[in-house]
Structure formats: structure tokens, C-alpha cells
Design a protein around this motif. Structure first.
Motif, PDB file in Angstrom:
ATOM      1  N   ALA A 112     106.612  38.002  18.649  1.00  0.00           N
ATOM      2  CA  ALA A 112     106.931  38.712  17.261  1.00  0.00           C
ATOM      3  C   ALA A 112     106.972  40.095  17.321  1.00  0.00           C
ATOM      4  CB  ALA A 112     106.041  38.336  16.206  1.00  0.00           C
ATOM      5  N   ALA A 113     106.177  40.871  18.228  1.00  0.00           N
ATOM      6  CA  ALA A 113     106.198  42.386  18.403  1.00  0.00           C
ATOM      7  C   ALA A 113     107.528  42.615  18.917  1.00  0.00           C
ATOM      8  CB  ALA A 113     104.945  42.445  19.265  1.00  0.00           C
ATOM      9  N   PHE A 128     114.754  37.853  13.182  1.00  0.00           N
ATOM     10  CA  PHE A 128     114.087  38.354  11.894  1.00  0.00           C
ATOM     11  C   PHE A 128     113.492  37.098  11.197  1.00  0.00           C
ATOM     12  CE2 PHE A 128     114.955  39.778   7.026  1.00  0.00           C
ATOM     13  CZ  PHE A 128     113.493  40.339   7.090  1.00  0.00           C
ATOM     14  N   VAL A 165     108.363  43.560   9.262  1.00  0.00           N
ATOM     15  CA  VAL A 165     109.888  43.901   9.012  1.00  0.00           C
ATOM     16  C   VAL A 165     110.200  43.634   7.624  1.00  0.00           C
ATOM     17  CG1 VAL A 165     112.057  43.495  10.171  1.00  0.00           C
ATOM     18  CG2 VAL A 165     110.066  43.324  11.520  1.00  0.00           C
ATOM     19  N   ALA A 208     106.220  34.194  12.339  1.00  0.00           N
ATOM     20  CA  ALA A 208     105.139  34.601  13.224  1.00  0.00           C
ATOM     21  C   ALA A 208     104.070  35.503  12.458  1.00  0.00           C
ATOM     22  CB  ALA A 208     105.658  35.291  14.269  1.00  0.00           C
ATOM     23  N   ASN A 209     104.488  36.244  11.446  1.00  0.00           N
ATOM     24  CA  ASN A 209     103.831  36.956  10.623  1.00  0.00           C
ATOM     25  C   ASN A 209     102.600  36.183  10.057  1.00  0.00           C
ATOM     26  OD1 ASN A 209     105.030  39.225  10.954  1.00  0.00           O
ATOM     27  ND2 ASN A 209     106.365  39.280   9.233  1.00  0.00           N
ATOM     28  N   TYR A 267     112.434  34.527  12.863  1.00  0.00           N
ATOM     29  CA  TYR A 267     111.225  34.152  13.738  1.00  0.00           C
ATOM     30  C   TYR A 267     109.951  35.023  13.340  1.00  0.00           C
ATOM     31  CZ  TYR A 267     107.897  33.906  17.384  1.00  0.00           C
ATOM     32  OH  TYR A 267     106.713  33.817  18.100  1.00  0.00           O
ATOM     33  N   THR A 268     110.280  36.406  13.017  1.00  0.00           N
ATOM     34  CA  THR A 268     109.237  36.917  12.707  1.00  0.00           C
ATOM     35  C   THR A 268     108.551  36.799  11.132  1.00  0.00           C
ATOM     36  OG1 THR A 268     110.477  38.942  11.309  1.00  0.00           O
ATOM     37  CG2 THR A 268     110.172  39.121  13.823  1.00  0.00           C
ATOM     38  N   ALA A 276     110.364  41.032  18.859  1.00  0.00           N
ATOM     39  CA  ALA A 276     111.316  40.974  17.798  1.00  0.00           C
ATOM     40  C   ALA A 276     111.509  41.929  16.714  1.00  0.00           C
ATOM     41  CB  ALA A 276     111.173  39.344  17.026  1.00  0.00           C
ATOM     42  N   LYS A 277     110.048  42.341  16.365  1.00  0.00           N
ATOM     43  CA  LYS A 277     110.073  43.360  15.020  1.00  0.00           C
ATOM     44  C   LYS A 277     110.689  44.748  15.781  1.00  0.00           C
ATOM     45  CE  LYS A 277     106.010  41.536  13.144  1.00  0.00           C
ATOM     46  NZ  LYS A 277     104.411  41.667  12.694  1.00  0.00           N
TER      47      LYS A 277
END
Length: 468
Positions: free
Chosen positions: A149-150, A280, A23, A286-287, A282-283, A152-153
Motif C-alpha cells: 500500500a505504501a 488506488f 490517498v 489496504a487502508n 487497492y490502497t 501504491a500511495k
């Protein structure tokens, strides 16, 4: 015994989207302007498809733990394999530093905080070491992190695109999306951001590891490449359209552009924007957590073969996690964020993120000639998936993405006008420094490898003497 459930095409496509969709790179790509739609289409065909096919063949044929490092090492020897491992690893702590900077920027943006330099650095260090700590434990390999994460993205990008359409219908567009505007301008600023699109396509080789669990990998892998690539491009472009509806391209911030777009589209900061900002944030964590295991194991594997410094070979005997690489990640990222206030670049997120992109792209350069070399020196190896075509077509498939990598790297790090000096000189210096440090580490690894080989030969000679 219960038969293992086969991995479906849908699962492979979903994993491609989850792993590759990043993202935080949507705003830098959108900074190209309306012509990004042209570049996405061209690079999807000329880069992602051949890169995906080559990754599919190499990933399903050579299934060792080293990945790209192993492929290049088998084709061109230890030193080139070590260089690949080095750049593949070094991009990660630089990426971690860039996301730590972005994390605190988003936090202050959505909560309206005004923090001094010291407070920002402390926040960034907390982010870095929280990610580092989690990466030292098996939880970093948990599917729920990736799945959440997926969600959220996709939620962020879909919301941004939908709001952009509503804004365009009710209030008009902040950018020109007419036919001429969609054509490439080839200006230096736009060309500098094209490397981000290539960066957004990388990571497909992770999906090829699922070949043994697929019902028909020869058919499903190329389908996953095509459908996954189209979906990835769609999500990026849908989000980019939302940004384009809200913010003129020449005013779009590569760091705060995504949240700025939401603020403009909904008319200010409200609970919805705060929720988007938290997702965002969190991603970002998580990434890093999701990618840490793969990157750290490549460094760990290379260190075990004396192609990286010894520290990377350290593991936790209780859970067999590569803690040496994790800790070094945290140390390097920490040094970068502490040094950030002294770097002459107004957008420190972009300075780090661009350097991370350059390092990762450098690690993929040798993959394409390695593909051709392995076809030549190892022709009898069974290939579950094989790129179709004769010698001429295979060279075209390999050399076009290689040329695109080299060209975009040149435009990313070399200042071609006085206006670019402040922005690109730190990136150029960082690239040179990373290369020099890498070469020193490789030479030290060579010495260690030579020492071990001498000891091994001496031990073998002693045993032979005793037997005689």
C-alpha cells in the motif's frame, strides 16, 4: 542469543508516512484551492508538531493496549474514556462506507461502466464484507499489505505531481498559483475542508509504540515527527499541485478528483490510468485492513472494561482476533451504503467521509487536556520521551491544537449559509446521532460495570465472612 535489530530513524519516518498518508483525502484537501499550501504550512507547525510531541510522550509513557482511551480514562475517568473509545471506533465503519462508495466510483470511472443503484450497492457490500472477513484473521496484521500500500500511495502521488509539472510547463495551470492566490480567503467552503488536513496528520501515536526498539527514542521520536510531517505534507502537496494543474479548484470532485486529474493530464483513459485506478482501489482496501486491528482492539479493550457494548468483547478463541468489532464494522457500514440513496447529498462519498473525519477528530479532543492532567496527577511516572518546556509552554502546546480541532469541527458540521444546508445537514444529523447512540451505549456499559462491581463486592464479602 542474537541481539534484536534496532529500529532506525529511517524506519520510524517511513512508518509515519505509511500509516498517516491517505490517498483518498488528497482531493478533498485540494478542493481548498491554492491557499491549501498556506494551511498545510500553518497546521504543520501549530497542530502536527505539538500533537506529535504529545503523542510521543503519552505513547511511550503509558504503553497499554487502550491507547488514547487509556490516557483519557486515567486522566478524566471511565465515561470520558468510553466516549473517546466510541468515537475512535465509530469513525471506522463510517470510513469503510465512504471508501466502499469511492471504490465503486473509481471502478466505474476507469472501466467506463454504467451501473444502476442496486448494482452499485451490491459492489459496495462485497467490498465491505471482503475487508471485514480479512480483518477477522491475523493476515490483517501482515506487513506486506502495508508495504504494498505504501508503494501504491507514493507511486500515485509522485506520478500525479510529475504529470502536473509537465502539464504546467507545456500547457499552463488550471488554477492561479501566484502570491495572492496562496493566501487564505477564509471563505466558508474552504474552511469546511481544513478538517481534512487535520485528519491527514492523525495517527502518529502508532509510531510511538516503537520507542522500546529505538536506539535513542528521546532524539529519534521528535526527529521522526519533524521529518515524517514534512514528507507527509510534501506528498499531499505534490499530488495537490498535479490536481491544481489539471482541474480548477471549484470544479474538483472530492470523490473522483484524483482520477479525473490523471485523465485530464494524460488526455483520456488509457492503460496507465487504469493501472493507477487499480492501485488506488487497492490502497482503499489496504487502508482499512491495516487500521482495522488497531481500531478493533481499542473497542475490544474498552468492552472488556465494560465501557463499550458486550458484542465488541467477542474474540475468536483460535486466533484471539476481535471478531465482534469486525462484524459490527461490517454491519454498520452496510446499513450506511444501503441508506445512502435516501440521503439528500449529491456527493455521498464526501457526506460519509466528512462524518468519518468529524468522528475521528472528536476522539482526539480530550487527548490534549489529558496530557496536562496526567503531568499533574502522575508527575513521578518515568517518561522515556518528555515534551520539553515549563507549565506555560506546555499549556500553549496543548491548547492551540485543541482550539484548532474545535474550530475546524464547527466549520465542518454547522451550516453557516443557505448554500451549505444540503451538504452539511446530513453530516450534522449523523454527528448528533452518533453522539446520542454513543451515550446510550456508555450508560448501558455503566450499568454492566456497576452490576459486576456489586457481584464482586458481594463475593468478596462472602469470602471474608467465611474466613471469619
Amino acid at each position: 542469543m542474537k541481539e534484536k535489530k534496532k529500529f532506525r530513524l529511517f524506519d520510524a519516518v517511513l512508518m509515519a508516512v505509511v500509516v498517516i498518508l491517505v490517498v483518498e483525502s488528497a482531493a478533498p484537501a485540494a478542493a481548498i484551492g491554492s491557499s491549501q499550501f498556506f494551511w498545510w504550512g500553518i497546521l504543520l507547525i501549530l497542530f502536527f508538531l505539538p500533537y506529535g510531541l504529545i503523542s510521543a510522550e503519552l505513547g511511550t509513557t503509558y504503553t497499554g493496549d487502550g491507547g488514547i482511551y487509556d490516557w483519557v480514562k486515567m486522566a478524566f475517568g471511565r465515561r470520558w474514556g468510553a466516549r473517546v473509545a466510541w468515537f475512535y471506533w465509530i469513525n471506522f465503519p463510517i470510513w469503510m462506507a465512504s471508501l466502499a462508495v469511492l471504490f465503486t466510483e473509481v471502478m466505474t470511472q476507469i472501466f467506463g461502466l454504467e451501473l444502476g443503484t442496486s448494482a452499485l450497492i451490491i459492489g459496495q457490500l462485497v467490498f465491505i464484507w471482503a475487508v471485514t472477513f480479512i480483518s477477522c484473521y491475523p493476515v490483517s496484521d501482515s506487513k506486506w499489505i502495508l508495504n504494498l500500500a505504501a508503494f501504491a500511495k507514493v507511486a500515485i502521488m509522485v506520478c500525479l505531481g510529475v504529470l502536473g509539472i509537465y502539464h504546467a510547463v507545456t500547457k499552463g495551470m488550471a488554477n492561479d498559483f501566484s502570491g495572492k492566490a496562496l493566501l487564505p480567503t477564509f471563505d466558508l467552503e474552504s474552511l469546511s475542508f481544513i478538517s481534512v488536513i487535520l485528519f491527514n496528520f492523525l495517527g502518529f501515536e502508532v509510531v510511538t509504540t516503537l520507542a522500546s526498539d529505538m536506539e535513542n527514542p528521546k532524539k529519534q521520536i521528535p526527529q521522526a515527527i519533524i521529518f515524517g510531517g514534512i514528507l507527509i505534507a510534501f506528498f499531499y502537496l505534490f499530488a495537490a499541485f498535479g490536481m491544481g494543474a489539471a482541474v480548477p479548484a471549484d470544479q474538483l470532485s472530492t470523490s473522483g478528483g484524483l482520477i479525473d486529474s490523471f485523465i485530464l493530464l494524460v488526455g483520456g483513459i488509457n492503460p496507465f490510468v487504469i493501472i493507477i485506478g487499480l492501485l488506488f482501489m487497492y490502497t482503499l482496501a489496504a487502508n482499512l485492513i491495516s487500521w482495522a486491528l488497531g481500531v478493533n482492539y481499542v473497542a475490544f479493550y474498552a468492552a472488556k472494561n465494560h465501557d463499550m457494548p458486550k458484542i465488541f468483547a467477542k474474540e475468536n478463541p483460535k486466533n484471539e482476533m476481535p471478531v465482534g468489532a469486525s462484524v459490527v464494522n461490517g454491519v454498520v457500514a452496510s446499513v450506511l451504503v444501503i441508506a445512502a440513496p435516501f440521503i439528500p447529498n449529491e456527493n455521498i462519498f464526501w457526506a460519509f467521509f466528512a462524518l468519518n473525519v468529524v468522528a475521528l477528530l472528536l476522539s482526539y479532543i480530550m487527548m490534549f487536556p489529558a496530557f496536562l492532567k496526567l503531568r499533574k496527577i502522575d508527575p513521578t511516572k518515568e517518561r522515556p520521551f518528555k515534551v520539553p518546556g515549563g507549565p506555560v509552554l506546555l499549556k500553549i502546546i496543548a491548547y492551540i491544537p485543541l482550539a484548532l480541532l474545535i474550530i475546524t469541527l464547527f466549520f465542518s458540521i454547522v451550516p453557516l449559509s443557505s448554500a451549505e444546508f444540503t451538504e452539511k445537514i446530513p453530516i450534522l444529523i449523523g454527528t448528533l446521532a452518533a453522539t446520542i447512540i454513543g451515550e446510550i451505549c456508555i450508560r448501558l456499559g455503566d450499568k454492566e460495570y456497576t452490576k459486576k462491581e456489586v457481584e464482586k463486592n458481594q463475593e468478596k464479602g462472602s469470602l471474608d465472612h467465611e474466613n471469619n
